[in-house]
Design a protein around this motif. Structure first.
Motif: not given
Length: 608
Positions: A335-346, A390-406
């Protein structure tokens, strides 16, 4: 042991190794549109079907193990659960795409690498680094994109049969054609092995069953692409892998997991004007897993997906802008309290080149129906002071959504309480690197830092033993990747070495199953119809949990593999691979066995 690993790999790097890709190769994963590999701001590893054939590996995990920046873990042999760690990040921090489609599990938050067959792969692009600003959730450690075979590039037809140790047998073949303005491809594959005992007697909770844990996989892929004219193309892609894995979770009952991975999509690629390219893709990825035995279960993930992307030539570069829609649907006998979600991205970005300068800028906003919106970005710059450097530098951000199990899993025994208030795991990184080429020899070095906040960890009440998950931990990962590719003394090859310090900042201990040093080297030589190769894969010590006590330590290892191939004539060839030549005993996950010395031989027929 660890000093020996570094010395051996550096020695290989200064001698020779065999390049798996060329700088003029065109890649798409690093920017979402075609770009010369020499112009990307991230180091991109490219593995082709030809590379896979020459290496004669039998699993995707084996192939990935040879790359810099990638570590693996496996709970046994063929078909057993396997994990990939990129740049020291967690196994769930790698995004996997098949022909642009997500196919992972929304309940576990990972992808079953063990059930992605090599026989369907035309090309793999592996991009380490934070790419959530391009692809959204999960891309904290990097992105692995797999392209299945197509009628445009694959051989017109081929059949390959192989046999090996552990009573392993495989058969694959395909037909790929271009008829007028239409390319089509259909490829089938089969693999079966009796395997070996996946677990050791030391596995806890009386789970060891003294038997051979076999594996069987049936797979196919297909593609149709039709060009209306030089500016407009539409097509269909299909992929499916059906695996059955025997494993141990009870001392007397043989358990089996039947897992199906699939992805299909339809797309339309249209050149609106000379400087405007539009792509529309719609499809679905699925992961279904049913287990029989002492603890039967079923979990399924459906991920309908839609993408609209526009690439516009703008000045000295290309601007991209688009939108994505992703739905995640979970079915299970739990059983899951919720079993669906949506992600809308630009998303939007700008990538360009002007004289000695290259740059990249990306931004993305993901609106998740569970936890709200999240914005990520990426900035990168490269400069060529000389044509060879060739010399290169970079920076960024990222994330991970929690799982349905969690978030939502309901435990009928009340020993686990989900946490619907979990926040996404968030990270910020920066890196600097260089590429240097002298004739046919190429050297690369990258330094990276990654800080991950709100890591989700399991906590248990010491009195009631009821567990839950919370955003408690932080991780700091610092490291360097060194690489060499080139020719020397009639030999060709490559070498990669990663030095890293992946630490849990809350405890000061190293992250589980990650070594401070690991790498690989390969050397090959072609002489007439013969081709010979040797590989070294090595890793320093790791710990199976955050407990760094002796009981949890997995010692470092070094493996030597040999390959050979012979071209019988224009249509027939035979290849052989000898893994773990010196029959080393080693661990990729504690309490689980790994393959000892083993051999695999294949025969290929490729008319024309």
């Amino acid at each position: 042991m660890e000093r020996t690993i570094v010395a051996a790999l550096c020695a290989c790097a200064t001698s020779a190794a065999c390049p798996q890709e060329r700088d003029d190769a065109v890649v798409v994963t690093a920017t979402r549109f075609p770009q010369a590999r020499s112009q990307t701001l991230q180091p991109v590893n490219v593995i082709t079907a030809e590379d896979i054939a020459k290496g004669s590996q039998q699993t995707l995990v084996e192939v990935l193990q040879t790359l810099g920046g990638v570590e693996i873990a496996s709970n046994g042999g063929f078909g057993q659960p396997s994990s990939v760690f990129m740049r020291g990040a967690n196994s769930g921090h790698t995004l996997v795409l098949v022909d642009g489609m997500r196919i992972g599990s929304a309940t576990l938050g990972t992808t079953a690498f063990e059930n992605i067959p090599l026989s369907q792969i035309e090309r793999i692009e592996v991009v380490p680094g934070q790419l959530s600003s391009l692809y959204g959730s999960d891309a904290i450690g990097g992105v692995i994109q797999i392209f299945t075979k197509s009628g445009k590039y694959a051989p017109a037809s081929s059949v390959t049969a192989g046999v090996g140790t552990y009573n392993t047998r495989s058969l694959s073949g395909g037909v790929n054609r271009t008829l007028g303005n239409t390319d089509f491809s259909l490829n089938l594959g089969y693999l079966e092995t009796q395997g070996f005992d996946a677990t050791k007697p030391s596995i806890p909770f009386n789970q060891h069953n003294l038997d051979r844990d076999g594996y069987r996989n049936e797979n196919f892929s297909g593609r149709i692409a039709h060009r209306l004219d030089a500016k407009n193309e539409f097509g269909l892609t299909m992929f499916q892998s059906d695996g059955r894995t025997h494993f141990d979770n009870d001392a007397t009952i043989d358990a089996v997991t039947h897992q199906t991975l699939s992805a299909f999509s339809v797309y339309s690629s249209n050149r609106i004007t000379d400087g405007w390219q539009s792509l529309v893709r719609a499809g679905e990825g699925q992961d279904k897993s049913a287990t029989t035995g002492a603890f039967p279960s079923f979990f399924g993930t459906r991920q309908p997906q839609f993408t609209w992307q526009n690439d516009v030539k703008l000045g000295p570069g290309t601007a991209i802008a688009g939108a994505e829609y992703l739905a995640q649907r979970v079915t299970s006998d739990s059983a899951f309290a919720q079993n669906r979600r949506t992600i809308k991205s630009t998303f939007a970005g700008y990538v360009g080149t002007h004289e000695e300068h290259d740059w990249q800028a990306n931004i993305r906003r993901d609106d998740n129906s569970q936890f709200g919106s999240h914005t990520t970005g990426l900035l990168g710059y490269a400069y060529r002071p000389t044509p060879d450097l060739r010399l290169r530098v970079g920076a960024g951000s990222a994330f991970k959504a929690p799982t349905f199990n969690d978030l939502y899993a309901i435990d009928p025994t009340f020993s686990f309480i989900p946490n619907p208030d979990l926040r996404p795991e968030r990270s910020r990184s920066r890196e600097a690197g260089l590429n240097y080429q002298v004739g046919a020899n190429r050297f690369s070095a990258t330094y990276f830092e990654n800080r991950i906040n709100d890591l989700i960890v399991f906590v248990s009440d010491p009195v009631t033993f009821v567990g839950t998950v919370q955003n408690l931990n932080r991780a700091s990962i610092k490291g360097a990747e060194l690489g060499y590719q080139g020719f020397f003394g009639g030999l060709q090859g490559n070498a990669q070495l990663t030095l890293q310090d992946p630490v849990d900042e809350e405890t000061g201990k190293r992250l589980p199953r990650r070594a401070r040093q690991y790498g690989s080297a390969a050397v090959g030589n072609a002489a007439g119809r013969w081709r010979f190769g040797a590989e070294v894969t090595a890793s320093g010590a790791r710990f199976d949990s955050t407990d760094e006590g002796p009981a949890k330590k997995m010692h470092g290892y070094g493996l030597v593999n040999l390959t050979a191939s012979y071209t019988l004539d224009r249509e027939w060839s035979v290849r052989a691979r000898w893994n773990n030549v010196f029959n080393r005993e080693y661990e990729l996950a504690q309490n689980f066995n790994t393959p000892r010395s083993n051999v695999f031989v294949s025969l290929q027929y490729q008319p024309g």
